[in-house]
Write a protein that holds these residues in place. Structure first.
Motif, PDB file in Angstrom:
ATOM      1  N   UNK A 296       4.474   5.284  -8.702  1.00  0.00           N
ATOM      2  CA  UNK A 296       5.660   5.261  -9.567  1.00  0.00           C
ATOM      3  C   UNK A 296       6.927   5.664  -8.813  1.00  0.00           C
ATOM      4  N   UNK A 297       6.787   6.584  -7.849  1.00  0.00           N
ATOM      5  CA  UNK A 297       7.940   6.978  -7.022  1.00  0.00           C
ATOM      6  C   UNK A 297       8.405   5.791  -6.182  1.00  0.00           C
ATOM      7  N   UNK A 298       7.438   5.068  -5.588  1.00  0.00           N
ATOM      8  CA  UNK A 298       7.774   3.894  -4.780  1.00  0.00           C
ATOM      9  C   UNK A 298       8.504   2.868  -5.644  1.00  0.00           C
ATOM     10  N   UNK A 299       7.988   2.636  -6.853  1.00  0.00           N
ATOM     11  CA  UNK A 299       8.630   1.679  -7.778  1.00  0.00           C
ATOM     12  C   UNK A 299      10.066   2.117  -8.066  1.00  0.00           C
TER      13      UNK A 299
ATOM     14  N   UNK B 200      10.520   1.982   2.546  1.00  0.00           N
ATOM     15  CA  UNK B 200      10.713   2.788   1.340  1.00  0.00           C
ATOM     16  C   UNK B 200       9.775   3.991   1.422  1.00  0.00           C
ATOM     17  N   UNK B 201      10.292   5.169   1.058  1.00  0.00           N
ATOM     18  CA  UNK B 201       9.476   6.383   1.140  1.00  0.00           C
ATOM     19  C   UNK B 201       8.223   6.247   0.284  1.00  0.00           C
ATOM     20  N   UNK B 202       7.063   6.551   0.862  1.00  0.00           N
ATOM     21  CA  UNK B 202       5.797   6.465   0.133  1.00  0.00           C
ATOM     22  C   UNK B 202       5.016   5.196   0.445  1.00  0.00           C
TER      23      UNK B 202
ATOM     24  N   UNK C 180       0.851  -1.189   0.000  1.00  0.00           N
ATOM     25  CA  UNK C 180       0.000   0.000   0.000  1.00  0.00           C
ATOM     26  C   UNK C 180       0.887   1.238   0.000  1.00  0.00           C
ATOM     27  N   UNK C 181       0.537   2.212  -0.847  1.00  0.00           N
ATOM     28  CA  UNK C 181       1.344   3.438  -0.932  1.00  0.00           C
ATOM     29  C   UNK C 181       0.449   4.659  -0.745  1.00  0.00           C
ATOM     30  N   UNK C 182       1.079   5.791  -0.511  1.00  0.00           N
ATOM     31  CA  UNK C 182       0.325   7.038  -0.546  1.00  0.00           C
ATOM     32  C   UNK C 182      -0.201   7.199  -1.961  1.00  0.00           C
ATOM     33  N   UNK C 183      -1.411   7.733  -2.097  1.00  0.00           N
ATOM     34  CA  UNK C 183      -2.013   7.913  -3.408  1.00  0.00           C
ATOM     35  C   UNK C 183      -1.136   8.825  -4.272  1.00  0.00           C
ATOM     36  N   UNK C 184      -0.898   8.406  -5.482  1.00  0.00           N
ATOM     37  CA  UNK C 184      -0.073   9.194  -6.397  1.00  0.00           C
ATOM     38  C   UNK C 184       1.416   8.917  -6.269  1.00  0.00           C
ATOM     39  N   UNK C 185       1.818   8.078  -5.315  1.00  0.00           N
ATOM     40  CA  UNK C 185       3.232   7.776  -5.093  1.00  0.00           C
ATOM     41  C   UNK C 185       3.665   6.447  -5.710  1.00  0.00           C
TER      42      UNK C 185
END
Length: 177
Positions: free
Chosen positions: A23-26, A89-91, A16-21
């Protein structure tokens, strides 16, 4: 390793990631994996996308939309270290699963999401007579000319209007006679 899994297999987990994050998480995860040499543990990171056709000003435009906004799929060997890396990992807000124990996706779930390619089982080869079992050419008979497993397509020579015509079909649209 005590479990019977080979290290290269891994399982798919939902993060689960912050919404919109997504691709950044990847990107962040891929960078960490590279920097820490963790390719054997964190095998693949996917943000599932699907093409959608939008019509703007009378023109068709294909855009990619996230299939599961707020989620990233990670194929990994679960260990304390790999869990820690993904979790921090950030996000990332956490793994999907009860408490701190992530639950891997089943093969059926992975297949239905279209995340991982499963090699189709083909019972025909070039030169075989086949029948088209779905699509506009259903019930036509033809001869397999070429099989492209990468694109999941097969070229079949079908007798149409008194002459042989090569047609490109999906692998699942034909069956051996």
């Amino acid at each position: 390793m005590l479990n019977n899994e080979a290290p290269e297999n891994g399982k798919w987990y939902v993060v689960h990631t912050y919404s919109g994050y997504e691709n950044k998480v990847k990107a962040n995860l891929e960078k960490i994996v590279e920097n820490r040499n963790m390719q054997d543990y964190i095998i693949d990171v996917v943000v599932p996308m699907e093409e959608q056709i939008e019509i703007k000003d009378g023109k068709k435009k294909a855009t990619l939309k996230k299939v599961f906004p707020g989620y990233v799929l990670v194929k990994m060997m679960m260990s304390d270290e790999s869990w820690y890396i993904v979790r921090n990992t950030r996000g990332v807000t956490g793994f999907v699963g009860p408490g701190s124990k992530p639950v891997p996706l089943s093969d059926e779930e992975v297949k239905s999401m279209g995340v991982e390619e499963f090699a189709p089982v083909l019972d025909y080869e070039p030169g075989d007579n086949v029948r088209v079992i779905s699509g506009p050419l259903e019930n036509f008979i033809g001869i397999v000319e070429e099989i492209n497993t990468e694109k999941k397509k097969v070229r079949v020579s079908v007798s149409m209007f008194g002459r042989e015509t090569p047609v490109e079909l999906e692998l699942f649209q034909i069956q051996k006679m």
